[in-house]
Design an enzyme around this catalytic site. Structure first.
Site, mmCIF file in Angstrom:
data_model
loop_
_atom_site.group_PDB
_atom_site.id
_atom_site.type_symbol
_atom_site.label_atom_id
_atom_site.label_comp_id
_atom_site.label_asym_id
_atom_site.label_seq_id
_atom_site.Cartn_x
_atom_site.Cartn_y
_atom_site.Cartn_z
ATOM 1 N N VAL A 14 77.268 26.545 -3.396
ATOM 2 C CA VAL A 14 76.213 26.222 -4.075
ATOM 3 C C VAL A 14 75.393 25.105 -3.491
ATOM 4 O O VAL A 14 74.111 25.220 -3.263
ATOM 5 C CB VAL A 14 76.611 25.726 -5.574
ATOM 6 C CG1 VAL A 14 75.457 25.471 -6.389
ATOM 7 C CG2 VAL A 14 77.338 26.958 -6.181
ATOM 8 N N LYS A 108 80.486 24.718 -14.841
ATOM 9 C CA LYS A 108 80.778 25.168 -16.088
ATOM 10 C C LYS A 108 82.168 24.624 -16.564
ATOM 11 O O LYS A 108 82.058 24.482 -18.038
ATOM 12 C CB LYS A 108 80.758 26.692 -16.274
ATOM 13 C CG LYS A 108 82.234 27.334 -15.393
ATOM 14 C CD LYS A 108 81.604 28.505 -14.616
ATOM 15 C CE LYS A 108 81.101 28.065 -13.386
ATOM 16 N NZ LYS A 108 80.967 29.282 -12.267
ATOM 17 N N GLU A 132 71.537 24.102 -15.707
ATOM 18 C CA GLU A 132 71.071 25.406 -15.768
ATOM 19 C C GLU A 132 71.849 26.526 -14.829
ATOM 20 O O GLU A 132 72.426 27.658 -15.273
ATOM 21 C CB GLU A 132 69.724 25.613 -15.207
ATOM 22 C CG GLU A 132 69.076 27.124 -15.659
ATOM 23 C CD GLU A 132 69.187 27.431 -16.967
ATOM 24 O OE1 GLU A 132 68.634 26.832 -17.782
ATOM 25 O OE2 GLU A 132 70.022 28.539 -17.464
ATOM 26 N N GLY A 137 74.208 31.763 -13.224
ATOM 27 C CA GLY A 137 73.753 31.348 -11.991
ATOM 28 C C GLY A 137 72.296 31.400 -12.029
ATOM 29 O O GLY A 137 71.569 30.457 -12.556
ATOM 30 N N ILE A 139 69.921 33.210 -13.604
ATOM 31 C CA ILE A 139 69.341 33.620 -14.795
ATOM 32 C C ILE A 139 69.168 32.386 -15.827
ATOM 33 O O ILE A 139 70.115 31.912 -16.264
ATOM 34 C CB ILE A 139 69.793 34.571 -15.654
ATOM 35 C CG1 ILE A 139 70.789 35.642 -14.477
ATOM 36 C CG2 ILE A 139 69.023 35.418 -16.573
ATOM 37 C CD1 ILE A 139 71.687 36.584 -15.427
ATOM 38 N N LYS A 208 81.945 29.756 -19.868
ATOM 39 C CA LYS A 208 80.447 30.009 -20.224
ATOM 40 C C LYS A 208 80.176 30.093 -21.556
ATOM 41 O O LYS A 208 79.214 29.628 -22.218
ATOM 42 C CB LYS A 208 79.993 30.984 -19.312
ATOM 43 C CG LYS A 208 79.956 30.895 -17.793
ATOM 44 C CD LYS A 208 79.956 31.802 -16.826
ATOM 45 C CE LYS A 208 79.936 31.564 -15.623
ATOM 46 N NZ LYS A 208 80.039 32.690 -14.521
HETATM 47 N N1 LIG Z 1 79.868 29.949 -6.197
HETATM 48 C C1 LIG Z 1 78.960 30.452 -7.096
HETATM 49 O O1 LIG Z 1 78.568 31.422 -6.942
HETATM 50 C C2 LIG Z 1 78.589 29.553 -8.354
HETATM 51 C C3 LIG Z 1 77.841 29.949 -9.190
HETATM 52 C C4 LIG Z 1 77.479 29.109 -10.524
HETATM 53 C C5 LIG Z 1 78.257 28.066 -10.523
HETATM 54 N N2 LIG Z 1 79.036 27.569 -9.710
HETATM 55 C C6 LIG Z 1 79.708 26.017 -9.763
HETATM 56 O O2 LIG Z 1 79.238 25.454 -8.640
HETATM 57 C C7 LIG Z 1 80.237 24.342 -8.234
HETATM 58 C C8 LIG Z 1 80.414 24.547 -6.735
HETATM 59 O O3 LIG Z 1 80.871 25.865 -6.590
HETATM 60 P P1 LIG Z 1 80.975 26.196 -4.897
HETATM 61 O O4 LIG Z 1 81.345 27.774 -4.985
HETATM 62 O O5 LIG Z 1 79.976 25.729 -4.244
HETATM 63 O O6 LIG Z 1 82.433 25.442 -4.292
HETATM 64 P P2 LIG Z 1 82.941 25.422 -2.958
HETATM 65 O O7 LIG Z 1 82.194 26.436 -2.157
HETATM 66 O O8 LIG Z 1 84.353 25.123 -3.105
HETATM 67 O O9 LIG Z 1 82.303 24.092 -2.489
HETATM 68 C C9 LIG Z 1 82.711 22.699 -2.905
HETATM 69 C C10 LIG Z 1 82.215 21.650 -2.192
HETATM 70 O O10 LIG Z 1 82.881 20.352 -2.829
HETATM 71 C C11 LIG Z 1 83.449 19.489 -1.837
HETATM 72 N N3 LIG Z 1 84.065 18.613 -2.504
HETATM 73 C C12 LIG Z 1 85.234 18.805 -3.094
HETATM 74 N N4 LIG Z 1 85.750 17.802 -3.589
HETATM 75 C C13 LIG Z 1 85.049 16.512 -3.338
HETATM 76 C C14 LIG Z 1 85.093 15.568 -3.309
HETATM 77 N N5 LIG Z 1 85.981 14.670 -4.128
HETATM 78 N N6 LIG Z 1 84.024 14.469 -2.970
HETATM 79 C C15 LIG Z 1 83.202 15.230 -2.163
HETATM 80 N N7 LIG Z 1 83.122 16.573 -1.988
HETATM 81 C C16 LIG Z 1 84.001 17.395 -2.338
HETATM 82 C C17 LIG Z 1 83.771 20.348 -0.747
HETATM 83 O O11 LIG Z 1 84.112 19.700 0.180
HETATM 84 P P3 LIG Z 1 85.092 19.938 1.524
HETATM 85 O O12 LIG Z 1 85.221 21.368 1.686
HETATM 86 O O13 LIG Z 1 84.890 19.090 2.700
HETATM 87 O O14 LIG Z 1 86.234 19.838 0.713
HETATM 88 C C18 LIG Z 1 83.045 21.485 -0.701
HETATM 89 O O15 LIG Z 1 81.877 21.013 -0.085
HETATM 90 C C19 LIG Z 1 81.444 24.540 -9.103
HETATM 91 O O16 LIG Z 1 81.147 23.875 -10.330
HETATM 92 C C20 LIG Z 1 81.398 26.256 -9.443
HETATM 93 O O17 LIG Z 1 81.831 26.482 -10.815
HETATM 94 C C21 LIG Z 1 79.417 28.174 -8.379
#
Ligand SMILES: NC(=O)c1ccc[n+]([C@@H]2O[C@H](COP(=O)([O-])OP(=O)(O)OC[C@H]3O[C@@H](n4cnc5c(N)ncnc54)[C@H](OP(=O)(O)O)[C@@H]3O)[C@@H](O)[C@H]2O)c1
Length: 442
Positions: A14, A108, A132, A137, A139, A208
């Site tokens: 994200v 979420k 949002e 995502g 929508i 959600k």
């Molecule tokens: N993926 C989707 O399509 C999607 C859709 C809707 C909502 N979301 C929500 O969006 C959020 C992020 O999802 P994502 O898929 O982007 O996750 P992700 O790919 O696992 O990325 C998480 C990021 O957070 C960093 N991080 C973790 N712990 C941290 C800390 N203590 N301090 C600083 N940075 C930290 C990680 O850094 P490092 O890698 O350096 O550890 C990584 O860059 C979640 O809440 C998820 O539920 C995701």
């Protein structure tokens, strides 16, 4: 006018999508706001150790591995928490709000578990929380409930809220492949995590739905108060039988206002082929809302860097407006000044038709034994379906039931599980032939 300065914590899927849109759409964003959004700092645990393509999209942004550097930095006006989970994420959100900074989150899990309490603590001091991206995502369903159809009284809501399980179900339907193979395919395409349980066991959709229950019905619901069932037990044969019944199978999140309270459930269900939800395939999400003013339907990509990034950037723009006070949007992100206690209605009192798939060692009297267990609970069998050419030692067949209360079905199934000809636990799915009933036949 000078730019509003944004700090991004979390540079994963994200974070990357958000940073790309903030760069690629900078001109449009400035035209809409009347001022720019500038990424002044980015943070992830590994950003100083490993090359981060996301961070490089904004080469002038300061890089840090410590989120405190972002939320306490006077040169950051707005903070985006894109980390996930309820540990560090909660501290990031609360510390930023306490520092008087608007916060945008896609989280979420955090919102469902702690969102209303976080909001209650910080709203009196002018807090601003945008979320949002947390549900569906790209929508804008939260904005629709909070603003677009705020004048309606929501009576029911049915959603396909998890793109990964929708992809898996529709691939099983399309290819006839087993669950395990399709899950591997989803993982190789990046739709499913290495640990897919949050998606396939229904927990992601449940978080959600808890957030949607607050927005749609004004109730504070904890995820664990919602009955949940995942899709691991759905087999190819279930689609064959569902098809013969004029249905398909989807993982549905359902909410319905009842005289005694709110009925909430997440689980796979048979969905009438001619309903709009049956046409939602692949990793798409959708939500159908029934109010006393009419029905609305929302559809689009529910996850992924770009669609989710759009939702985050749109929230960042609203947050920036609040900083510039060009539009004071200080309403609760939950659409209600305060949330009432949740009044749950047990899913056991739900009245509907059910689909039951049995696997049995075939022998005379199997159908009669099953029918007698249902009859003892006052439940009538509607139809029996059996595909040919199956092994008689593991014969799958389907019974559909006349409308019955789920408690009667549960009682019959307790008895049926004792029968020695069963190969495994019967699969029981509710049938949702049309959306007009929002999920109940009573
Ligand atoms: N993926 C989707 O399509 C999607 C859709 C809707 C909502 N979301 C929500 O969006 C959020 C992020 O999802 P994502 O898929 O982007 O996750 P992700 O790919 O696992 O990325 C998480 C990021 O957070 C960093 N991080 C973790 N712990 C941290 C800390 N203590 N301090 C600083 N940075 C930290 C990680 O850094 P490092 O890698 O350096 O550890 C990584 O860059 C979640 O809440 C998820 O539920 C995701």
């Amino acid at each position: 006018m000078s730019s509003v300065r944004v700090g991004i914590v979390g540079l994963g899927n994200v974070g990357r999508g958000t940073l790309r849109l903030l760069r690629d759409n900078a001109r449009e964003i400035e035209a809409k706001l009347g001022f720019g959004l500038r990424v002044s700092a980015v943070c992830s645990r590994s950003v100083l150790r490993r090359r981060s393509a996301a961070a490089e999209l904004h080469p002038t942004a300061r890089k840090t591995a410590d989120w405190q550097d972002i939320v306490r930095d006077p040169r950051v006006d707005v903070v985006a928490e894109l980390v996930g989970g309820t540990g560090a994420a909660r501290r990031i959100v609360e510390t930023a709000l306490a520092a008087g900074k608007p916060v945008v989150t896609a989280n979420k899990e955090l919102l469902a578990e702690h969102g209303p309490e976080i909001w209650a603590r910080h709203s009196s001091r002018g807090g601003w929380l945008g979320c949002e991206a947390a549900v569906c995502g790209g929508i804008p369903v939260l904005k629709a409930l909070r603003e677009g159809i705020a004048g309606d009284r929501i009576d029911a809501l049915v959603g396909i809220l998890n793109g990964t399980s929708n992809f898996i179900l529709t691939e099983i339907e399309r290819t006839g492949s087993p669950f395990g193979d399709v899950l591997e395919e989803a993982q190789s395409r990046g739709y499913a995590e290495a640990d897919p349980s949050a998606d396939v066991d229904g927990h992601d959709a449940r978080s959600k739905l808890a957030i949607l229950a607050a927005l749609g019905f004004g109730e504070r619901v904890l995820p664990e108060q919602i009955a949940v069932e995942g899709i691991r037990r759905i087999r190819n044969i279930d689609f064959a039988y569902a098809g013969r019944l004029g249905h398909t199978i989807r993982l549905l999140a359902r909410a319905r206002r009842e005289p005694g309270g709110l009925r909430l459930a997440v689980g796979p269900a048979l969905v009438g082929k001619n309903t709009i939800l049956a046409g939602v395939t692949g990793s798409y999400n959708a939500m159908w809302v029934q109010g006393n003013g009419g029905d609305t339907f929302y559809y689009g990509k529910g996850a992924g860097p770009a669609p989710t990034g759009v939702a985050v950037v749109s929230d960042l723009m609203s947050a920036a407006r609040s900083v510039r006070e060009t539009a004071a949007e200080f309403a609760s992100p939950f659409g209600h000044a305060s949330l009432a206690q949740h009044s749950p209605v047990s899913s056991e009192s739900e009245v509907r038709q059910f689909y039951l798939r049995f696997r049995v060692r075939d022998r005379p009297g199997v159908l009669a034994s099953l029918a007698s267990k249902f009859a003892a609970q006052g439940v009538s069998v509607d139809a029996v379906l059996q595909e040919p050419h199956f092994d008689k030692n593991d014969l799958p067949f389907v019974m559909t039931l006349e409308p019955a209360e789920r408690s009667a079905l549960s009682a019959a199934l307790r008895e049926i599980r004792e029968l020695d000809f069963l190969v495994d636990d019967p699969l029981a799915l509710p049938m949702v032939p049309t959306l007009a009933d929002g999920g109940d036949l009573r």
